[in-house]
Design a protein around this motif. Structure first.
Motif, short mmCIF file in Angstrom:
data_model
loop_
_atom_site.label_atom_id
_atom_site.label_comp_id
_atom_site.label_asym_id
_atom_site.label_seq_id
_atom_site.Cartn_x
_atom_site.Cartn_y
_atom_site.Cartn_z
N SER A 1 0.82 -1.20 0.00
CA SER A 1 0.00 0.00 0.00
C SER A 1 0.87 1.26 0.00
O SER A 1 2.05 1.21 0.33
CB SER A 1 -0.91 0.01 1.24
N PHE A 2 0.23 2.39 -0.33
CA PHE A 2 0.91 3.67 -0.23
C PHE A 2 0.98 4.09 1.23
O PHE A 2 0.08 3.77 2.02
CB PHE A 2 0.17 4.72 -1.05
N SER A 3 2.02 4.80 1.61
CA SER A 3 2.18 5.23 2.99
C SER A 3 2.60 6.69 3.04
O SER A 3 3.07 7.26 2.05
CB SER A 3 3.21 4.36 3.71
N LEU A 4 2.44 7.31 4.22
CA LEU A 4 2.73 8.73 4.40
C LEU A 4 4.24 8.96 4.36
O LEU A 4 4.99 8.38 5.14
CB LEU A 4 2.17 9.20 5.75
N PRO A 5 4.71 9.83 3.46
CA PRO A 5 6.15 10.11 3.41
C PRO A 5 6.57 11.01 4.57
O PRO A 5 5.79 11.84 5.04
CB PRO A 5 6.32 10.83 2.07
N ASP A 6 7.78 10.84 5.04
CA ASP A 6 8.32 11.73 6.06
C ASP A 6 8.59 13.10 5.46
O ASP A 6 8.92 13.23 4.28
CB ASP A 6 9.63 11.17 6.62
N ILE B 1 -4.29 9.29 1.86
CA ILE B 1 -3.63 8.00 1.67
C ILE B 1 -4.53 6.86 2.14
O ILE B 1 -4.67 5.84 1.45
CB ILE B 1 -2.29 7.97 2.41
N THR B 2 -5.14 7.02 3.29
CA THR B 2 -6.02 5.98 3.82
C THR B 2 -7.16 5.69 2.85
O THR B 2 -7.46 4.53 2.54
CB THR B 2 -6.59 6.41 5.18
N ASN B 3 -7.78 6.74 2.36
CA ASN B 3 -8.91 6.57 1.44
C ASN B 3 -8.46 6.09 0.06
O ASN B 3 -9.20 5.38 -0.62
CB ASN B 3 -9.69 7.88 1.33
N TYR B 4 -7.27 6.46 -0.33
CA TYR B 4 -6.70 5.98 -1.60
C TYR B 4 -6.48 4.47 -1.55
O TYR B 4 -6.91 3.72 -2.44
CB TYR B 4 -5.39 6.71 -1.84
N ASN B 5 -5.84 4.01 -0.48
CA ASN B 5 -5.62 2.57 -0.32
C ASN B 5 -6.94 1.81 -0.24
O ASN B 5 -7.08 0.71 -0.82
CB ASN B 5 -4.79 2.31 0.94
N LYS B 6 -7.91 2.38 0.45
CA LYS B 6 -9.23 1.75 0.55
C LYS B 6 -9.88 1.63 -0.82
O LYS B 6 -10.43 0.57 -1.18
CB LYS B 6 -10.12 2.57 1.48
N ALA B 7 -9.81 2.70 -1.60
CA ALA B 7 -10.41 2.68 -2.95
C ALA B 7 -9.70 1.68 -3.85
O ALA B 7 -10.34 0.98 -4.66
CB ALA B 7 -10.37 4.08 -3.56
#
Length: 229
Positions: free
Chosen positions: A28-33, A62-68
């Protein structure tokens, strides 16, 4: 930023869905630092805004992107055409939010680390050629950003095909590529209220005026030279 093995172009924008295939089980995609502390851009942008913007707003995209994407994977497995089409808007909005904010953080840098220092070399020359001067460019970006109704972004773009710089705006979380596949963002300014309201209230013009003090022209120049050899 963790990426799936399919391209950001096909995944990120709700486009080319027929090309995706079955993507379940990929990362999944994750939040970049951030490349600086939350308070490092003060007094231009407060640490409180930066923390909320990064940890809450960007993370939500990001959360909603991964969910979609997970829902898309299930719809593709079932050949559910209606759901596939319906999910495109969520993928474009949330994927665009992730793409745009990932660029935005790199577009900024603390004053003590060179924020606001004017571009030189090839990008500086290109700005003079296409806009007349950096001051004219800044005025143009500020005017376009202030005039943008609702939420969106204002960009300095490189058209790789025409070898030309331009100022572009996109609505909501539409990434720049939705206005043309040849357009490369050199920098983008977030003009959603969540980017400035806690500090600047409803005076968007002051936010646009001050953000130039922390623009990372070094990064913009690196992108320009890479994309326009």
């Amino acid at each position: 930023m963790a990426l799936r093995s399919v391209s950001k172009k096909s995944l990120g924008l709700g486009l080319g869905l027929a090309q995706l295939g079955h993507v379940r089980g990929l990362q999944s995609f994750s939040l970049p630092d951030l490349p600086y502390d939350y308070g490092a851009l003060e007094p231009v942008i407060s640490g409180e805004i930066m923390q909320l913007h990064h940890q809450k707003h960007h993370q939500t995209y990001i959360t909603n992107y991964n969910k979609a994407l997970d829902q898309l994977d299930q719809a593709l497995a079932k050949s559910d055409s209606s759901s596939i089409v319906q999910l495109q808007s969520a993928i474009k909005f949330n994927g665009g939010g992730h793409v745009n904010h990932s660029i935005f953080w790199k577009n900024l840098t603390p004053i003590r680390e060179g924020g606001g220092e004017p571009p030189t070399a090839s990008l500086g020359w290109a700005i003079d050629k296409h806009f007349g001067s950096l001051e004219v460019l800044i005025q143009r970006v500020n005017a376009e950003g202030a005039a943008l109704q609702g939420s969106g972004w204002v960009w300095l773009a490189l058209d790789k095909e025409l070898k030309k710089l331009s100022v572009e705006t996109t609505a909501n979380q539409d990434p720049l590529v939705t206005k043309g596949s040849a357009l490369v963002p050199l920098f983008g300014i977030d003009v959603w209220e969540h980017a400035y309201y806690l500090q600047y209230k409803n005076v968007k013009a002051d936010y646009l005026k001050n953000i130039w003090k922390v623009i990372n022209w070094k990064y913009a120049s690196e992108v320009y030279e890479k994309e326009n050899p």
